[in-house]
Design a protein around this motif. Structure first.
Motif, PDB file in Angstrom:
ATOM      1  N   ALA A  21     -15.557  62.008  28.906  1.00 39.32           N
ATOM      2  CA  ALA A  21     -14.966  60.799  28.328  1.00 39.32           C
ATOM      3  C   ALA A  21     -15.712  60.438  27.052  1.00 39.32           C
ATOM      4  CB  ALA A  21     -15.034  59.639  29.318  1.00 39.32           C
ATOM      5  N   TRP A  22     -14.964  60.007  26.047  1.00 39.14           N
ATOM      6  CA  TRP A  22     -15.572  59.487  24.827  1.00 39.14           C
ATOM      7  C   TRP A  22     -15.892  58.013  25.044  1.00 39.14           C
ATOM      8  CZ3 TRP A  22     -17.277  62.255  20.800  1.00 39.14           C
ATOM      9  CH2 TRP A  22     -16.839  63.575  20.688  1.00 39.14           C
ATOM     10  N   ILE A  23     -17.110  57.634  24.690  1.00 38.85           N
ATOM     11  CA  ILE A  23     -17.611  56.282  24.966  1.00 38.85           C
ATOM     12  C   ILE A  23     -17.987  55.615  23.652  1.00 38.85           C
ATOM     13  CG2 ILE A  23     -19.400  54.953  26.152  1.00 38.85           C
ATOM     14  CD1 ILE A  23     -19.564  57.383  28.134  1.00 38.85           C
ATOM     15  N   LEU A  24     -17.533  54.376  23.473  1.00 42.36           N
ATOM     16  CA  LEU A  24     -17.786  53.624  22.241  1.00 42.36           C
ATOM     17  C   LEU A  24     -19.142  52.943  22.322  1.00 42.36           C
ATOM     18  CD1 LEU A  24     -16.635  52.637  19.511  1.00 42.36           C
ATOM     19  CD2 LEU A  24     -15.602  50.714  20.752  1.00 42.36           C
ATOM     20  N   GLY A  25     -19.995  53.236  21.350  1.00 42.51           N
ATOM     21  CA  GLY A  25     -21.291  52.572  21.244  1.00 42.51           C
ATOM     22  C   GLY A  25     -21.236  51.468  20.224  1.00 42.51           C
ATOM     23  N   ASN A  26     -21.969  51.617  19.122  1.00 42.21           N
ATOM     24  CA  ASN A  26     -21.895  50.675  18.015  1.00 42.21           C
ATOM     25  C   ASN A  26     -20.575  50.864  17.274  1.00 42.21           C
ATOM     26  OD1 ASN A  26     -24.519  49.595  18.435  1.00 42.21           O
ATOM     27  ND2 ASN A  26     -25.409  51.402  17.440  1.00 42.21           N
ATOM     28  N   PRO A  27     -20.203  49.922  16.380  1.00 41.68           N
ATOM     29  CA  PRO A  27     -18.963  50.099  15.613  1.00 41.68           C
ATOM     30  C   PRO A  27     -18.905  51.456  14.932  1.00 41.68           C
ATOM     31  CG  PRO A  27     -19.804  47.887  15.306  1.00 41.68           C
ATOM     32  CD  PRO A  27     -20.845  48.618  16.100  1.00 41.68           C
ATOM     33  N   GLY A  28     -17.803  52.160  15.149  1.00 41.77           N
ATOM     34  CA  GLY A  28     -17.599  53.462  14.538  1.00 41.77           C
ATOM     35  C   GLY A  28     -18.313  54.606  15.227  1.00 41.77           C
ATOM     36  N   GLU A  29     -18.975  54.358  16.337  1.00 42.31           N
ATOM     37  CA  GLU A  29     -19.791  55.369  17.003  1.00 42.31           C
ATOM     38  C   GLU A  29     -19.181  55.756  18.346  1.00 42.31           C
ATOM     39  OE1 GLU A  29     -24.496  55.784  17.882  1.00 42.31           O
ATOM     40  OE2 GLU A  29     -23.517  54.103  18.892  1.00 42.31           O
ATOM     41  N   LEU A  30     -18.701  56.997  18.435  1.00 44.00           N
ATOM     42  CA  LEU A  30     -18.179  57.542  19.682  1.00 44.00           C
ATOM     43  C   LEU A  30     -19.077  58.685  20.138  1.00 44.00           C
ATOM     44  CD1 LEU A  30     -14.327  57.729  19.038  1.00 44.00           C
ATOM     45  CD2 LEU A  30     -15.439  56.348  20.788  1.00 44.00           C
ATOM     46  N   GLN A  71     -14.762  42.719  28.893  1.00 38.79           N
ATOM     47  CA  GLN A  71     -15.662  41.748  29.521  1.00 38.79           C
ATOM     48  C   GLN A  71     -15.714  40.451  28.710  1.00 38.79           C
ATOM     49  OE1 GLN A  71     -19.425  43.802  30.035  1.00 38.79           O
ATOM     50  NE2 GLN A  71     -18.363  45.625  30.795  1.00 38.79           N
ATOM     51  N   GLY A  72     -14.551  40.073  28.180  1.00 40.45           N
ATOM     52  CA  GLY A  72     -14.432  38.810  27.462  1.00 40.45           C
ATOM     53  C   GLY A  72     -14.897  38.828  26.027  1.00 40.45           C
ATOM     54  N   GLY A  73     -15.183  40.001  25.470  1.00 34.68           N
ATOM     55  CA  GLY A  73     -15.670  40.038  24.094  1.00 34.68           C
ATOM     56  C   GLY A  73     -15.420  41.382  23.432  1.00 34.68           C
ATOM     57  N   LEU A  74     -16.174  41.673  22.371  1.00 39.48           N
ATOM     58  CA  LEU A  74     -16.006  42.916  21.629  1.00 39.48           C
ATOM     59  C   LEU A  74     -16.335  44.116  22.521  1.00 39.48           C
ATOM     60  CD1 LEU A  74     -17.551  41.885  18.180  1.00 39.48           C
ATOM     61  CD2 LEU A  74     -15.134  42.109  18.771  1.00 39.48           C
ATOM     62  N   PRO A  75     -15.738  45.277  22.220  1.00 36.37           N
ATOM     63  CA  PRO A  75     -15.867  46.418  23.136  1.00 36.37           C
ATOM     64  C   PRO A  75     -17.118  47.271  22.943  1.00 36.37           C
ATOM     65  CG  PRO A  75     -14.391  46.988  21.343  1.00 36.37           C
ATOM     66  CD  PRO A  75     -14.786  45.544  21.129  1.00 36.37           C
ATOM     67  N   PHE A  76     -17.992  46.913  22.024  1.00 35.40           N
ATOM     68  CA  PHE A  76     -19.096  47.790  21.669  1.00 35.40           C
ATOM     69  C   PHE A  76     -20.199  47.796  22.722  1.00 35.40           C
ATOM     70  CE2 PHE A  76     -17.313  46.158  17.589  1.00 35.40           C
ATOM     71  CZ  PHE A  76     -16.625  47.318  17.263  1.00 35.40           C
ATOM     72  N   ASN A  77     -20.735  49.005  22.962  1.00 33.57           N
ATOM     73  CA  ASN A  77     -21.865  49.192  23.880  1.00 33.57           C
ATOM     74  C   ASN A  77     -21.600  48.626  25.278  1.00 33.57           C
ATOM     75  OD1 ASN A  77     -23.739  50.449  21.939  1.00 33.57           O
ATOM     76  ND2 ASN A  77     -23.643  48.458  20.912  1.00 33.57           N
ATOM     77  N   LYS A  78     -20.374  48.817  25.753  1.00 34.83           N
ATOM     78  CA  LYS A  78     -19.993  48.368  27.092  1.00 34.83           C
ATOM     79  C   LYS A  78     -19.424  49.502  27.946  1.00 34.83           C
ATOM     80  CE  LYS A  78     -19.200  43.541  25.764  1.00 34.83           C
ATOM     81  NZ  LYS A  78     -18.199  42.455  25.556  1.00 34.83           N
ATOM     82  N   ASN A  79     -19.808  50.747  27.582  1.00 32.22           N
ATOM     83  CA  ASN A  79     -19.345  51.913  28.338  1.00 32.22           C
ATOM     84  C   ASN A  79     -17.821  52.020  28.321  1.00 32.22           C
ATOM     85  OD1 ASN A  79     -20.070  54.255  29.830  1.00 32.22           O
ATOM     86  ND2 ASN A  79     -19.474  53.257  31.741  1.00 32.22           N
ATOM     87  N   PHE A  80     -17.229  51.638  27.199  1.00 30.03           N
ATOM     88  CA  PHE A  80     -15.770  51.549  27.060  1.00 30.03           C
ATOM     89  C   PHE A  80     -15.219  52.809  26.418  1.00 30.03           C
ATOM     90  CE2 PHE A  80     -12.401  50.240  23.920  1.00 30.03           C
ATOM     91  CZ  PHE A  80     -11.357  50.147  24.824  1.00 30.03           C
TER      92      PHE A  80
END
Length: 387
Positions: A21-30, A71-80
């Motif tokens: 799975a590709w996971i989103l870290g910081n903005p622009g970081e997969l 989780q109620g906010g931006l998707p970064f660094n949430k194992n998304f």
């Protein structure tokens, strides 16, 4: 061993415990990692993802966050894991599911509303009042794969049965990923009143939704269908998908050209798919008095709109989100009946492991990329000409 309470599986479709799975870290970081294969609950199935298309909204989410809400906010660094325009094969059935069978090929809608709020009860589940709010209770909450829950840039995903659209074996994986795009165009025309045959339509912006907007409008009997944009190669594809006229707005005034092509008067409907700064003001001047405008694009910034012109001319303005009111089912019917060839907008295919390259092609329009698809297994990168 993969299993869950009352979950049905088949030895014909072995399911691993872990998946890529590709996971989103910081903005622009997969980053490519591993996650447990999710287990379907009641009214859910497990889908083996065979192909997923890249949407402009995916790029927005990866780079900036909205409209995803994790989780109620931006998707970064949430194992998304992002990605929402996918298709695949049903490989496990949650408790009580008998509407679909293991081994069945399907494509998906993104949104499964909570089913309880006012909008969901009206069939407007893409405007669910619980969007991103109550998914903490997985048995009671809005699900929007790739927006409020994990999406399709992976090998397996759980989907509510309400989001599934059965497809025939005659439809390729790549074409099946485009049903959602065609469904969004269909939803726009549905909200404009269903589009009576013989009505005049302008589609502004020859991106994937705009191009399939032309195809859907023409298949529903609209005449004339006019497409406006800035890229001649995409306008050419619009012609092939049914546009009676195309207008390159770099060369002529778009509003004057549209009125001239429609006998000197405004059109009945405009579907705005460009998100350009002056797109709304151009659209309201393209329609006739009492006409309707559908906004299907996300502009980058707030724009000034001539509200007085809208009021004086009794113009109706609609915004749509996604592919609501079962529009994907209608779009799939048009595509399976070969009423138009959606594959004309599919230009490139990459393997899932090459997702960053695929995203670069989609974002930078490398090699005239329009719709880029990634496939989970056994795919070497190649280009398919959009002829």
């Amino acid at each position: 061993m993969y299993a869950g309470p009352e979950v049905k599986t088949s030895p014909d479709f072995p399911i691993p415990d872990q998946m890529k799975a590709w996971i989103l870290g910081n903005p622009g970081e997969l980053k490519l990692g591993e996650k447990p294969v999710p287990v379907p609950k009641r009214a859910e199935v497990l889908v083996r993802i065979d192909a997923v298309a890249i949407c402009a909204t995916d790029l927005e989410i990866i780079d900036r966050g909205p409209p995803a809400s994790i989780q109620g906010g931006l998707p970064f660094n949430k194992n998304f894991t992002p990605g929402h325009e996918y298709m695949g094969t049903v490989v496990a059935l949650g408790p009580g599911v008998d509407e679909y069978r293991i081994g069945q090929r399907i494509t998906v809608e993104i949104h499964a509303g909570c089913g309880q709020c006012k909008r969901c009860r009206e069939g407007m589940y893409t405007a669910c009042h619980n969007y991103g709010l109550n998914y903490g209770d997985v048995d009671k909450g809005h699900r929007a794969n790739g927006f409020t829950t994990d999406g399709g840039f992976c090998e397996y995903q759980v989907n509510n049965i309400n989001t599934l659209v059965a497809i025939s074996d005659a439809m390729s994986d790549e074409e099946a990923t485009l049903v959602v795009t065609a469904g969004t165009a269909m939803y726009g025309l549905t909200e404009l009143g269903g589009l009576v045959a013989g009505e005049s339509v302008v589609v502004t912006g020859p991106g994937p939704i705009g191009l399939l907007g032309v195809a859907v409008a023409k298949a529903m009997g609209a005449a004339p269908v006019i497409l406006t944009g800035t890229r001649d190669n995409r306008l050419k594809i619009g012609r092939e998908l049914g546009a009676d006229h195309v207008v390159n707005v770099r060369n002529v005034d778009a509003v004057e050209a549209v009125r001239r092509l429609n006998g000197g008067k405004g059109v009945d409907f405009v579907v705005e798919c460009s998100g350009a700064p002056n797109a709304v003001n151009d659209a309201i001047r393209m329609v006739n008095r009492g006409g309707k405008v559908c906004l299907a694009a996300f502009p980058q910034a707030a724009t000034a709109v001539d509200v007085a012109h809208i009021v004086r001319n009794n113009i109706y303005l609609y915004g749509i989100r996604g592919e609501g009111k079962s529009a994907t089912h209608r779009a799939e019917a048009f595509m399976s009946q070969k009423r138009f060839d959606a594959t004309k907008i599919h230009t490139h295919t990459f393997a899932l492991v090459d997702l960053p390259t695929a995203i670069r092609y989609a974002r930078d329009r490398v090699d005239d990329a329009i719709k880029v698809v990634v496939k989970a297994k056994g795919v070497a990168a190649h280009r398919l000409a959009a002829e």
